[in-house]
Write a protein that holds these residues in place. Structure first.
Motif, PDB file in Angstrom:
ATOM      1  N   HIS A  78       0.850  -1.197   0.000  1.00 47.38           N
ATOM      2  CA  HIS A  78       0.000   0.000   0.000  1.00 47.38           C
ATOM      3  C   HIS A  78       0.881   1.240   0.000  1.00 47.38           C
ATOM      4  CE1 HIS A  78      -3.278  -2.713   1.491  1.00 47.38           C
ATOM      5  NE2 HIS A  78      -2.249  -3.307   2.073  1.00 47.38           N
ATOM      6  N   TRP A  79       0.373   2.325  -0.562  1.00 51.47           N
ATOM      7  CA  TRP A  79       1.131   3.574  -0.615  1.00 51.47           C
ATOM      8  C   TRP A  79       0.357   4.672   0.085  1.00 51.47           C
ATOM      9  CZ3 TRP A  79       5.835   3.760  -3.473  1.00 51.47           C
ATOM     10  CH2 TRP A  79       6.112   2.589  -4.205  1.00 51.47           C
ATOM     11  N   ALA A  80       1.028   5.410   0.937  1.00 49.06           N
ATOM     12  CA  ALA A  80       0.363   6.497   1.660  1.00 49.06           C
ATOM     13  C   ALA A  80       1.153   7.787   1.474  1.00 49.06           C
ATOM     14  CB  ALA A  80       0.265   6.156   3.144  1.00 49.06           C
ATOM     15  N   GLU A  85      -3.587   9.184   5.170  1.00 43.50           N
ATOM     16  CA  GLU A  85      -3.762   8.017   4.287  1.00 43.50           C
ATOM     17  C   GLU A  85      -3.209   6.754   4.948  1.00 43.50           C
ATOM     18  OE1 GLU A  85      -3.463  10.231  -0.065  1.00 43.50           O
ATOM     19  OE2 GLU A  85      -2.368   8.361   0.243  1.00 43.50           O
ATOM     20  N   ASP A  88      -5.682   5.602   7.527  1.00 46.00           N
ATOM     21  CA  ASP A  88      -6.879   5.046   6.891  1.00 46.00           C
ATOM     22  C   ASP A  88      -6.612   3.641   6.363  1.00 46.00           C
ATOM     23  OD1 ASP A  88      -8.295   7.333   7.414  1.00 46.00           O
ATOM     24  OD2 ASP A  88      -8.046   8.197   5.408  1.00 46.00           O
ATOM     25  N   ILE A  89      -5.455   3.458   5.745  1.00 41.46           N
ATOM     26  CA  ILE A  89      -5.102   2.148   5.178  1.00 41.46           C
ATOM     27  C   ILE A  89      -5.034   1.095   6.286  1.00 41.46           C
ATOM     28  CG2 ILE A  89      -3.231   0.825   4.085  1.00 41.46           C
ATOM     29  CD1 ILE A  89      -2.592   3.461   2.494  1.00 41.46           C
ATOM     30  N   ASP A  92      -8.424   0.327   7.708  1.00 32.59           N
ATOM     31  CA  ASP A  92      -9.182  -0.423   6.719  1.00 32.59           C
ATOM     32  C   ASP A  92      -8.827  -1.914   6.743  1.00 32.59           C
ATOM     33  OD1 ASP A  92     -11.075   0.309   4.482  1.00 32.59           O
ATOM     34  OD2 ASP A  92      -9.644  -1.010   3.426  1.00 32.59           O
TER      35      ASP A  92
END
Lengths: 455, 196
Positions: A78-80, A85, A88-89, A92
């Motif tokens: 994943h990229w933040a 972000e 949130d990732i 999630d």
């Protein structure tokens, strides 16, 4: 609030300040002992610096290589772009598994992103499992050091905290028994956790794997019992090759605590059968710092903490006086990139003695960058008016021999005639807050030289 | 994950990579790391191991390990090991509750590092990834001919890191309370290396 102001509350307790100073100096001495035992240590520093510089010079390519390899290994990447972000990732992923119990090993990045309050606010129990981090989590404090998060506390403080939260015997200050109580308390958390979050020490582009270093074994225990592992990393953690770890694992623990290596140097490359491994790659200002030629070398940092252990200002002001996730000299050059105004006093929390640069295992020119941030701050108008005007005045005075001569005479006479309360006024003369001004000499060197020269 | 969320995260990837490309400095060379040589003696290894809280004991292989273990850990009831007959059966699917009851794990190390007392333990030798840390005590069996001088040589010898593997250097420890060293933080309370 400035660093000096926050430090004033720390130094108010003189005994504790001395203890803090001596304790960290002891860690610095342990570092020296470990370092001197390795004949090629200076070569290793140079290699580490070059490897990190090279990685930064091809950062986008290595990030893509790392991602591709990791995905091939069955890792979810994943990229933040920023803290929000990132949070949130992570939330999630936890929610998708319907999990509410999370253990987390040491990660300065999740501190930087304020992940814990985000998760707690959404009904997730997140337990920090590093002993020092658990102590400060129970006390609702921030870490005060990169690798020794509770170094600002005495065993009596820990004893009180554990008595309150873990029901240990009141007044029992024995570190062995306090640690055992934490072990029992945290074991239950480890066994029950559904998701484990960890930081990352190194990410290897050619294998797509990450390396996590701990002494306590808390990262491995948490990660390997939980169904889901979420590893959070700043994008500067990359190294190109597996063999580069030979250099960094020889430098990290020796520089940090004087150990020859951390107890566990764990390589996570693929998820265990039936389990999940997620990697969250975070920018949060790092690519911006990469674009600052004077300051990009700060991205070489491997978070060993050697610069703070040696820093005469950090040792006597404590980590909380920096009010930034990463304290000490390295924090003082990372923080202005994040918020120039808020952290404007940090580059001044240094004597520019250069000791930080001398011990840095990846050869970051920390004290030069501190100096350069001061120039940036002055140009941006982010230094106090009193400092700005007095420095401009001094600049002009020192540039003119005539003005300097007159100024000296005025000061020598003034200091003799003016009342002490005025010359040592805490309002006008910050220098004299905790110092005595020197006895003014009868004449200047130039006056003396003129007289003596005639003889 | 919402559709919008996916778009945002995907664009973050593109933005981060674009910023890294735009802001990176001119390329600098990647150095070759020399071997550096060093002391690969068993004496050095055992001396450093003792310094980090571990202990080395010589054994004869292939003679059985049971008598030595009975002497070293007389109170260990639940022992997990691929090297011992009659050990508790542990595999990658073993539930946490059973793992939590293990007193002693006896596993085979692959490479010893003389400069820091670390031993490479690959996943294939662990029975379960959590076993080396969840066990109360850990024993690693190591062929003394597999000791190298430094981490450079250890990494050079690794065929790869597999799915998971760790260098384990001594027992779990902490100094988070006033810098007082305490052995036995969250992982194994002790580490014995059986050298042969």
């Amino acid at each position: 609030m400035t660093h000096a102001l926050r430090a004033s509350t720390f130094v108010a307790d003189a005994e504790r300040t001395s203890w803090h100073d001596e304790t960290l100096w002891f860690v610095r001495q342990k570092r020296d002992k470990a370092v001197y035992a390795v004949p090629e240590f200076q070569e290793l520093r140079e290699l580490a610096s070059q490897i990190k510089e090279h990685t930064l010079s091809r950062l986008d390519e290595y990030l893509m290589q790392f991602e591709a390899k990791a995905q091939r290994n069955g890792v979810q990447v994943h990229w933040a772009a920023n803290a929000q972000e990132h949070n949130d990732i992570v939330l999630d992923i936890i929610r998708r598994h319907g999990a509410t119990r999370v253990v987390k090993s040491k990660s300065m990045l999740t501190e930087e992103c304020h992940l814990n309050p985000h998760l707690t606010g959404h009904g997730i129990e997140v337990i920090d499992t590093d002993l020092g981090e658990r102590i400060i989590q129970l006390r609702e404090e921030a870490p005060s050091h990169l690798v020794l998060p509770a170094i600002h506390l005495k065993k009596e403080d820990v004893s009180d905290t554990f008595h309150l939260h873990l029901g240990t015997e009141k007044g029992n200050h024995d570190p062995q028994q306090l640690t055992e109580a934490a072990r029992q308390h945290l074991r239950a958390k480890f066994l029950a956790a559904e998701v484990a979050i960890s930081g990352v020490n190194f990410a290897v582009a050619e294998t797509g794997g990450v390396v996590i270093c701990t002494n306590e074994g808390n990262a491995d225990l948490g990660v390997n019992l939980a169904r889901v592992h979420i590893a959070c990393m700043g994008l500067e953690k990359l190294v190109p090759r597996l063999t580069d770890l030979g250099v960094f694992t020889r430098l990290l623990a020796r520089s940090a605590t004087g150990q020859p290596v951390t107890t566990y140097t764990s390589h996570y490359t693929k998820p265990a059968a039936g389990k999940e491994l997620h990697l969250v790659i975070v920018d949060n200002g790092r690519t911006q710092q990469l674009g600052r030629p004077d300051f990009r070398a700060s991205l070489k940092c491997i978070r060993c903490g050697a610069c703070m252990n040696t820093c005469p200002v950090y040792r006597r002001s404590g980590g909380h006086s920096y009010d930034f996730t990463v304290p000490g000299p390295i924090g003082a050059i990372l923080s202005p990139n994040i918020d120039l105004k808020k952290h404007s006093s940090l580059p001044f929390a240094s004597t520019l003695c250069g000791s930080c640069t001398d011990v840095c295992p990846v050869k970051i020119d920390i004290h030069t960058q501190l100096y350069k941030w001061r120039q940036v701050l002055a140009e941006a108008g982010e230094i106090p008016a009193a400092k700005k005007w007095s420095l401009q005045f001094m600049g002009r005075l020192l540039a003119s021999p005539t003005a300097f001569g007159i100024g000296g005479r005025v000061a020598r006479t003034g200091l003799r005639l003016l009342p002490y309360r005025l010359t040592h006024s805490k309002t006008f003369n910050a220098w004299a807050v905790a110092r005595e001004l020197p006895e003014p000499p009868k004449q200047s060197f130039r006056e003396w030289y003129r007289e003596t020269g005639k003889v | 994950m919402t559709h919008q969320h996916i778009n945002k995260v995907t664009s973050s990837r593109e933005n981060i990579l674009a910023a890294a490309q735009a802001n990176k400095p001119a390329e600098t060379p990647l150095p070759t790391v020399p071997d550096f040589g060093g002391d690969a003696s068993v004496e050095r290894f055992t001396q450093v191991l003792a310094g980090i809280g571990g202990r080395a004991v010589w054994v004869q292989r292939p003679q059985p390990l049971e008598p030595v273990l009975a002497q070293l850990f007389p109170e260990a009831r639940r022992i997990a090991s691929p090297l011992l007959a009659g050990a508790v059966d542990i595999n990658a699917q073993t539930p946490t509750a059973l793992l939590a009851e293990i007193d002693l794990a006896v596993l085979e190390g692959e490479i010893g590092v003389a400069e820091n007392g670390a031993i490479w333990l690959p996943e294939a030798n662990m029975l379960h990834r959590a076993l080396p840390t969840v066990t109360q005590h850990l024993v690693l069996v190591l062929d003394h001919r597999c000791i190298v001088a430094t981490m450079h040589q250890a990494y050079a010898r690794l065929p790869g890191t597999g799915g998971y593997g760790a260098f384990v250097a001594g027992p779990s420890k902490t100094a988070d309370i006033e810098q007082s060293l305490v052995i036995g933080a969250h992982g194994a309370r002790s580490l014995v290396v059986l050298l042969y």
